[in-house]
Design a protein around this motif. Structure first.
Motif, PDB file in Angstrom:
ATOM      1  N   GLY A 138       0.826  -1.213   0.000  1.00 25.95           N
ATOM      2  CA  GLY A 138       0.000   0.000   0.000  1.00 25.95           C
ATOM      3  C   GLY A 138       0.861   1.263   0.000  1.00 25.95           C
ATOM      4  O   GLY A 138       0.575   2.218  -0.732  1.00 25.95           O
ATOM      5  N   VAL A 139       1.909   1.239   0.813  1.00 21.96           N
ATOM      6  CA  VAL A 139       2.817   2.399   0.873  1.00 21.96           C
ATOM      7  C   VAL A 139       3.454   2.612  -0.503  1.00 21.96           C
ATOM      8  O   VAL A 139       3.492   3.737  -1.027  1.00 21.96           O
ATOM      9  CB  VAL A 139       3.904   2.178   1.958  1.00 21.96           C
ATOM     10  N   ASP A 140       3.927   1.527  -1.101  1.00 23.23           N
ATOM     11  CA  ASP A 140       4.577   1.626  -2.419  1.00 23.23           C
ATOM     12  C   ASP A 140       3.613   2.137  -3.490  1.00 23.23           C
ATOM     13  O   ASP A 140       4.027   2.751  -4.466  1.00 23.23           O
ATOM     14  CB  ASP A 140       5.141   0.258  -2.845  1.00 23.23           C
ATOM     15  N   MET A 141       2.314   1.879  -3.276  1.00 20.08           N
ATOM     16  CA  MET A 141       1.310   2.330  -4.253  1.00 20.08           C
ATOM     17  C   MET A 141       0.759   3.714  -3.927  1.00 20.08           C
ATOM     18  O   MET A 141      -0.136   4.202  -4.604  1.00 20.08           O
ATOM     19  CB  MET A 141       0.138   1.328  -4.262  1.00 20.08           C
ATOM     20  N   ASN A 142       1.290   4.312  -2.851  1.00 23.74           N
ATOM     21  CA  ASN A 142       0.822   5.645  -2.415  1.00 23.74           C
ATOM     22  C   ASN A 142      -0.602   5.655  -1.872  1.00 23.74           C
ATOM     23  O   ASN A 142      -1.291   6.677  -1.955  1.00 23.74           O
ATOM     24  CB  ASN A 142       0.914   6.668  -3.556  1.00 23.74           C
ATOM     25  N   ILE A 143      -1.023   4.543  -1.340  1.00 19.88           N
ATOM     26  CA  ILE A 143      -2.348   4.488  -0.703  1.00 19.88           C
ATOM     27  C   ILE A 143      -2.232   5.113   0.686  1.00 19.88           C
ATOM     28  O   ILE A 143      -1.250   4.871   1.396  1.00 19.88           O
ATOM     29  CB  ILE A 143      -2.837   3.025  -0.642  1.00 19.88           C
ATOM     30  N   LYS A 144      -3.227   5.935   1.050  1.00 22.36           N
ATOM     31  CA  LYS A 144      -3.084   6.611   2.347  1.00 22.36           C
ATOM     32  C   LYS A 144      -4.037   6.086   3.431  1.00 22.36           C
ATOM     33  O   LYS A 144      -3.860   6.374   4.605  1.00 22.36           O
ATOM     34  CB  LYS A 144      -3.198   8.127   2.203  1.00 22.36           C
ATOM     35  N   ASN A 145      -5.015   5.271   3.066  1.00 25.93           N
ATOM     36  CA  ASN A 145      -5.993   4.784   4.051  1.00 25.93           C
ATOM     37  C   ASN A 145      -5.893   3.268   4.248  1.00 25.93           C
ATOM     38  O   ASN A 145      -5.839   2.520   3.259  1.00 25.93           O
ATOM     39  CB  ASN A 145      -7.415   5.071   3.570  1.00 25.93           C
ATOM     40  N   TYR A 146      -5.911   2.848   5.524  1.00 27.26           N
ATOM     41  CA  TYR A 146      -5.730   1.425   5.843  1.00 27.26           C
ATOM     42  C   TYR A 146      -6.730   0.950   6.887  1.00 27.26           C
ATOM     43  O   TYR A 146      -7.259   1.750   7.655  1.00 27.26           O
ATOM     44  CB  TYR A 146      -4.305   1.197   6.379  1.00 27.26           C
ATOM     45  N   VAL A 147      -6.927  -0.380   6.915  1.00 26.78           N
ATOM     46  CA  VAL A 147      -7.694  -1.014   7.986  1.00 26.78           C
ATOM     47  C   VAL A 147      -6.750  -1.993   8.684  1.00 26.78           C
ATOM     48  O   VAL A 147      -6.060  -2.780   8.022  1.00 26.78           O
ATOM     49  CB  VAL A 147      -8.903  -1.811   7.431  1.00 26.78           C
ATOM     50  N   ALA A 148      -6.704  -1.928  10.029  1.00 23.84           N
ATOM     51  CA  ALA A 148      -5.844  -2.832  10.806  1.00 23.84           C
ATOM     52  C   ALA A 148      -6.540  -3.115  12.144  1.00 23.84           C
ATOM     53  O   ALA A 148      -7.364  -2.324  12.604  1.00 23.84           O
ATOM     54  CB  ALA A 148      -4.472  -2.198  10.996  1.00 23.84           C
ATOM     55  N   PRO A 149      -6.204  -4.261  12.775  1.00 18.71           N
ATOM     56  CA  PRO A 149      -7.028  -4.772  13.888  1.00 18.71           C
ATOM     57  C   PRO A 149      -6.855  -4.084  15.242  1.00 18.71           C
ATOM     58  O   PRO A 149      -5.737  -3.839  15.687  1.00 18.71           O
ATOM     59  CB  PRO A 149      -6.572  -6.237  13.998  1.00 18.71           C
ATOM     60  N   ALA A 150      -8.003  -3.878  15.910  1.00 22.69           N
ATOM     61  CA  ALA A 150      -8.002  -3.355  17.281  1.00 22.69           C
ATOM     62  C   ALA A 150      -7.800  -4.483  18.289  1.00 22.69           C
ATOM     63  O   ALA A 150      -7.557  -4.230  19.469  1.00 22.69           O
ATOM     64  CB  ALA A 150      -9.335  -2.659  17.558  1.00 22.69           C
ATOM     65  N   THR A 151      -7.901  -5.721  17.834  1.00 26.18           N
ATOM     66  CA  THR A 151      -7.823  -6.875  18.748  1.00 26.18           C
ATOM     67  C   THR A 151      -6.381  -7.298  19.023  1.00 26.18           C
ATOM     68  O   THR A 151      -6.140  -8.101  19.916  1.00 26.18           O
ATOM     69  CB  THR A 151      -8.566  -8.071  18.126  1.00 26.18           C
ATOM     70  N   ARG A 152      -5.433  -6.804  18.241  1.00 29.53           N
ATOM     71  CA  ARG A 152      -4.021  -7.132  18.454  1.00 29.53           C
ATOM     72  C   ARG A 152      -3.206  -5.845  18.313  1.00 29.53           C
ATOM     73  O   ARG A 152      -2.779  -5.479  17.221  1.00 29.53           O
ATOM     74  CB  ARG A 152      -3.557  -8.187  17.433  1.00 29.53           C
ATOM     75  N   LEU A 153      -3.032  -5.185  19.456  1.00 23.68           N
ATOM     76  CA  LEU A 153      -2.412  -3.853  19.409  1.00 23.68           C
ATOM     77  C   LEU A 153      -0.967  -3.904  18.914  1.00 23.68           C
ATOM     78  O   LEU A 153      -0.490  -2.949  18.286  1.00 23.68           O
ATOM     79  CB  LEU A 153      -2.462  -3.194  20.788  1.00 23.68           C
ATOM     80  N   ASP A 154      -0.281  -5.009  19.195  1.00 24.45           N
ATOM     81  CA  ASP A 154       1.103  -5.133  18.691  1.00 24.45           C
ATOM     82  C   ASP A 154       1.115  -5.127  17.165  1.00 24.45           C
ATOM     83  O   ASP A 154       1.963  -4.511  16.536  1.00 24.45           O
ATOM     84  CB  ASP A 154       1.782  -6.393  19.254  1.00 24.45           C
ATOM     85  N   ARG A 155       0.142  -5.774  16.571  1.00 23.16           N
ATOM     86  CA  ARG A 155       0.064  -5.824  15.111  1.00 23.16           C
ATOM     87  C   ARG A 155      -0.390  -4.463  14.550  1.00 23.16           C
ATOM     88  O   ARG A 155       0.105  -4.018  13.533  1.00 23.16           O
ATOM     89  CB  ARG A 155      -0.919  -6.938  14.673  1.00 23.16           C
ATOM     90  N   LEU A 156      -1.321  -3.846  15.263  1.00 21.53           N
ATOM     91  CA  LEU A 156      -1.777  -2.518  14.825  1.00 21.53           C
ATOM     92  C   LEU A 156      -0.598  -1.533  14.848  1.00 21.53           C
ATOM     93  O   LEU A 156      -0.396  -0.763  13.903  1.00 21.53           O
ATOM     94  CB  LEU A 156      -2.914  -2.042  15.748  1.00 21.53           C
TER      95      LEU A 156
END
Ligand code: O7E
Length: 215
Positions: A138-156
């Motif tokens: 996503g970063v390489d494609m210049n995407i600015k919006n993401y979804v990531a989990p609230a259930t695993r803060l280390d991963r977020l």
């Protein structure tokens, strides 16, 4: 995207009537809703326009678009034509498929959210192993919006590190799935909350109480 109270309502109810009833109670607190297959399949895609007209909310369509590029284009174009402000696509399908969604969003001057890792336990089986690479794509494609989990803060937190502080992350999994709203907002720009609001006996109070915990 500016989101009131950093809170997105996941409106996974099964009728337009119920959706309108809940939205009516929450206009003071919410200006952005996420609708997905449950409500769209129950009411048809015209529900996007109906809700937008009634409430002037931003509508994020959670269609988790995950097909070949040509089909992704058609799905996104139809969704934006129906009035959506944003659409969510899966990243695991690869950059050509995601690019098709991104191109559609640009064509309609709307937003695309890239789903990296999901919040449920099953996401650990396949998706988690590739989530960092999906975020990097996503970063390489210049995407600015993401979804990531609230259930695993280390991963977020890790996904935030990859996409950078200028990226906009929305995070599902608060409440019923066990995630904590305030801790999630340390790394995410907005939380997505569904059942703990719309299944509550009093969605307005549930929403109000949740917002109080964010202060
Ligand atoms: O658990 P709830 O009821 O608070 O609802 C969470 C909402 O977020 C629900 O619509 C679900 O489909 C969605 N969701 C997740 O729960 N986990 C994910 O990993 C991703 C989503 C999602 O919304 O995907 C795109 C943002």
């Amino acid at each position: 995207m500016e989101i009131k109270n950093n809170l997105i309502l996941a409106l996974d109810v099964l009728s337009g009537k119920k959706a309108i009833e809940i939205c009516n109670q929450l206009t003071e607190y919410i200006d952005t809703i996420k609708i997905g297959y449950p409500l769209t399949l129950a009411e048809g895609i015209s529900i996007i326009g109906i809700l937008k007209e009634k409430f002037d909310f931003k509508v994020i369509c959670d269609y988790k678009v995950a097909d070949i590029d040509a089909t992704n284009s058609k799905i996104c174009n139809q969704t934006f034509k129906a009035g959506a402000d944003a659409i969510i696509c899966h990243g695991f399908v690869g950059s050509d498929s995601v690019q098709a969604c991104f191109n559609s969003a640009k064509k309609y001057d709307k937003e695309l959210f890239l789903l990296t890792e999901m919040s449920h336990p099953g996401a650990k089986e396949f998706l988690q192993k590739n989530a960092d690479a999906i975020a990097q794509m996503g970063v390489d494609m210049n995407i600015k919006n993401y979804v990531a989990p609230a259930t695993r803060l280390d991963r977020l937190r890790e996904i935030r590190n990859i996409v950078g502080n200028d990226a906009y992350i929305i995070s599902p999994g608060v409440g019923k799935q066990g995630g904590d709203a305030k801790k999630t907002l340390k790394y995410a720009n907005a939380i997505i909350v569904g059942r703990s609001i719309y299944e509550s006996d009093n969605p307005k109070i549930a929403c109000e109480n949740l917002i109080k915990t964010l202060k």
